[in-house]
Write a protein that holds these residues in place. Structure first.
Motif, short mmCIF file in Angstrom:
data_model
loop_
_atom_site.label_atom_id
_atom_site.label_comp_id
_atom_site.label_asym_id
_atom_site.label_seq_id
_atom_site.Cartn_x
_atom_site.Cartn_y
_atom_site.Cartn_z
N LEU A 168 0.77 -1.23 0.15
CA LEU A 168 0.19 -0.17 -0.19
C LEU A 168 0.72 1.41 0.38
O LEU A 168 0.68 2.48 -0.63
CB LEU A 168 -1.22 -0.55 1.74
CG LEU A 168 -2.10 1.12 0.92
CD1 LEU A 168 -2.59 1.35 0.38
CD2 LEU A 168 -2.67 0.69 2.85
N GLN A 169 1.66 1.17 0.99
CA GLN A 169 2.74 2.53 1.43
C GLN A 169 3.40 2.10 -0.09
O GLN A 169 5.06 3.54 -0.22
CB GLN A 169 3.32 2.11 2.74
CG GLN A 169 2.38 2.91 3.19
CD GLN A 169 3.33 2.10 4.96
OE1 GLN A 169 4.37 2.27 4.52
NE2 GLN A 169 2.93 2.70 6.40
N VAL A 211 -8.36 -4.17 -3.78
CA VAL A 211 -9.22 -2.28 -2.99
C VAL A 211 -7.68 -1.80 -2.05
O VAL A 211 -7.76 -1.01 -1.69
CB VAL A 211 -10.60 -2.75 -2.65
CG1 VAL A 211 -10.82 -1.91 -1.85
CG2 VAL A 211 -11.23 -3.20 -3.84
N ALA A 212 -7.58 -3.31 -1.37
CA ALA A 212 -6.55 -2.78 -0.27
C ALA A 212 -5.42 -2.04 -0.70
O ALA A 212 -5.04 -1.47 0.10
CB ALA A 212 -6.46 -3.77 0.85
N VAL A 213 -5.23 -2.58 -1.16
CA VAL A 213 -3.40 -1.94 -1.63
C VAL A 213 -3.07 -1.46 -3.47
O VAL A 213 -2.70 -0.56 -3.23
CB VAL A 213 -2.43 -3.09 -1.69
CG1 VAL A 213 -2.30 -3.77 -0.11
CG2 VAL A 213 -2.96 -4.09 -3.07
N GLY A 214 -4.32 -1.03 -3.87
CA GLY A 214 -4.67 -0.37 -5.33
C GLY A 214 -4.09 -1.25 -5.72
O GLY A 214 -3.69 -0.63 -6.80
N LEU A 293 12.13 -6.62 -1.29
CA LEU A 293 10.91 -7.86 -1.35
C LEU A 293 10.19 -7.41 -2.65
O LEU A 293 10.13 -6.89 -2.95
CB LEU A 293 10.61 -7.33 -0.05
CG LEU A 293 11.45 -7.79 0.75
CD1 LEU A 293 11.00 -6.83 2.58
CD2 LEU A 293 11.76 -9.13 1.23
N PRO A 294 9.63 -8.90 -2.77
CA PRO A 294 8.16 -8.35 -3.52
C PRO A 294 7.51 -7.98 -3.24
O PRO A 294 6.59 -7.42 -4.79
CB PRO A 294 7.90 -10.37 -3.36
CG PRO A 294 9.02 -10.64 -2.97
CD PRO A 294 9.75 -10.01 -1.99
N ALA A 295 7.28 -7.41 -2.17
CA ALA A 295 5.97 -6.30 -1.79
C ALA A 295 6.47 -5.10 -2.20
O ALA A 295 5.48 -4.20 -2.51
CB ALA A 295 6.02 -6.31 -0.28
#
Length: 519
Positions: A168-169, A211-214, A293-295
């Protein structure tokens, strides 16, 4: 009067002739002039009773199993008499002890609904979580998941909320949600059962994550050995799109999200998230070094949430019922429930969803009914082919991530494989190293070479060739693999090897004193 029978479409039921059984019921009903509807539901998880046939009666569903084609006429007689006595009758399904003592949160609809019916799904609480999410700020959705205590159910147990918050960030034009459905651990089948029995919960969970992370795009990376799950998922995706729960404007909310189903290539290493990403991008499944990281830099170089099937399918419950409702189950840092899978030499194999905190002994005997052979159980492997072998002295350890780490074991994906007292633990230890040698991606030396050398050393031990010195060498080799491997395949293969050596030294021709001295 029209009646309804429920016959599972789950792979376990199909393997026992469920398709032929459904055809036989329809043919017998037509011959009798009976109006019969058959719903192909998911499995209830009592695999020793498959195919389990349920008859809808005024008093609820009545269970019969295991049913064969030869039983069809007598089952119909009993079903039309509102569940009259029958040798295969188990009474009301919901009252069966195996099910009654469970806490089914993630698997609440499995075996209850038609897996590909959006209408049936919504009638049983489906999409209530996504409706909540569509009205919430993304950061609040992520906070809800964080506060619930949900951790990755694929094995690593990493906090799901932290992973989502990172994505998200991270600023990016495109983000992705990837479902790791490459369930390759021995003795595991909860992902398969969920995808075959309630695929819309997975689809809903992925959409909430988007929806939570776009993220506007999702991928399900499905194990190639799951053709039935692939068929059911494909139908469920079509149904979700047709009902407006996937697409460019979900239920008129302005949110866009869609999912693509991709079939894996049959490599165990692709269950590791970075190797999975390599495969999704069209390359050979090799482990990536981390960081990044994959995130932050995942699929196609974009921020990516990667979660297991059970993790994502649990999300709708949390959004619908609230973080506290999920957090109230479990113990310590292990919150909620885990679908445990009983396999191996066990009388009542199947799936048991329970809150963390019960013991392995309770699972093996209260649910599993002890060994199928009737001989004493000797060892239990928990957590797949990389999991430790646990002797009876450790079966009262609470099923909790941290409690298992304290005994050099792991819960992993919740797979439990039981062995009776005829098992050769030296052979099982050698198998673990052979498995690693075959499935290694080959990128790092400790895993690629260590597993091969370890297999050779173990063979010498089993042949009693200077086996005490070879056992010392094996433990040194395991230390190197754990410390130097790039991913968990090489890093955790020593767990079954060392646990077998430590707890069952007699199978290696060693004394307990020697093993304790060198451990």
């Amino acid at each position: 009067m029209e009646r309804t029978l429920y016959i599972p479409l789950d792979s376990s039921a199909l393997a026992m002739g469920a398709d032929a059984l459904a055809d036989a019921f329809l043919a017998e009903a037509a011959q009798r002039g009976i109006a019969l509807t058959i719903v192909r539901n998911g499995s209830r998880g009592m695999l020793w009773l498959e195919p389990l046939v349920e008859a809808q009666t005024p008093a609820g569903r009545i269970a019969y199993g295991p049913v064969t084609v030869q039983d069809v006429p007598s089952i119909l007689d009993a079903a039309w008499a509102d569940g009259a006595s029958h040798p295969l009758c188990h009474g009301p399904t919901d009252a069966m002890p195996f099910l009654q003592k469970q806490e089914r949160l993630t698997f609440a609809r499995v075996g209850i609904t038609d897996p590909v019916s959006v209408t049936d799904y919504q009638a049983h609480g489906g999409y209530a979580g996504l409706r909540q999410a569509l009205d919430m700020p993304p950061a609040d959705i992520v906070s809800c998941i964080t506060e619930s205590g949900l951790r990755g159910r694929g094995g690593a147990a990493f906090p799901t909320g932290i992973k989502w918050r990172t994505v998200l960030q991270t600023e990016a034009a495109q983000k992705y949600i990837v479902c790791n459905a490459d369930e390759g651990d021995s003795g595991t089948f909860s992902d398969r059962m969920l995808m075959e029995g309630d695929p819309l919960s997975l689809i809903e969970g992925m959409t909430i994550a988007g929806v939570a992370v776009g993220a506007t795009r999702g991928y399900i990376y499905l194990r190639s050995e799951y053709p039935q799950a692939e068929r059911v998922l494909a139908q469920a995706l079509l149904a979700a799109r047709a009902a407006g729960w996937l697409g460019d404007d979900i239920q008129g909310s302005g949110h866009a999200f869609d999912i693509e189903l991709r079939r894996g290539a049959g490599a165990y290493i692709c269950g590791e998230e970075t190797s999975l990403l390599e495969s999704l991008e069209g390359r050979r499944g090799l482990v990536r070094a981390k960081p990044p990281l994959p995130a932050i830099r995942g699929l196609f170089g974009c921020p990516t949430v990667i979660n297991n099937v059970i993790s994502l399918a649990t999300v709708p419950f949390i959004l619908d019922q609230g973080a506290a409702a999920y957090r109230d189950y479990g113990m310590g840092k292990s919150r909620g429930t885990l679908p445990f899978q009983l396999a191996g030499n066990i009388r009542q194999g199947g799936l048991v969803e329970k809150a963390f905190g019960l013991t392995l002994r309770e699972l093996l005997f209260d649910y599993g009914g002890g060994s199928r052979s009737g001989r004493p159980l000797r060892a239990v492997q928990v957590g797949g082919p990389l999991g430790a072998y646990l002797p009876e002295s450790q079966w009262d350890t609470p099923l909790d991530y941290e409690a298992f780490l304290q005994i050099s074991a792991m819960l992993g994906h919740g797979g439990i494989v039981a062995f009776d007292d005829t098992v050769d633990m030296a052979a099982m230890a050698q198998y673990a190293l052979e498995f690693c040698a075959i499935e290694s991606c080959g990128k790092c030396t400790p895993c690629r070479i260590g597993s091969v050398r370890g297999t050779e050393v173990l063979q010498k031990i089993r042949d009693r060739q200077d086996h005490e010195n070879q056992a010392d060498l094996l433990q040194d080799l395991c230390d190197t693999m754990m410390a130097g491997s790039l991913c968990a395949l090489g890093g955790m293969t020593p767990y079954p090897v060392l646990s077998a050596l430590r707890h069952f030294p007699e199978d290696f021709g060693l004394s307990a004193e020697h093993v304790l001295h060198t451990a």
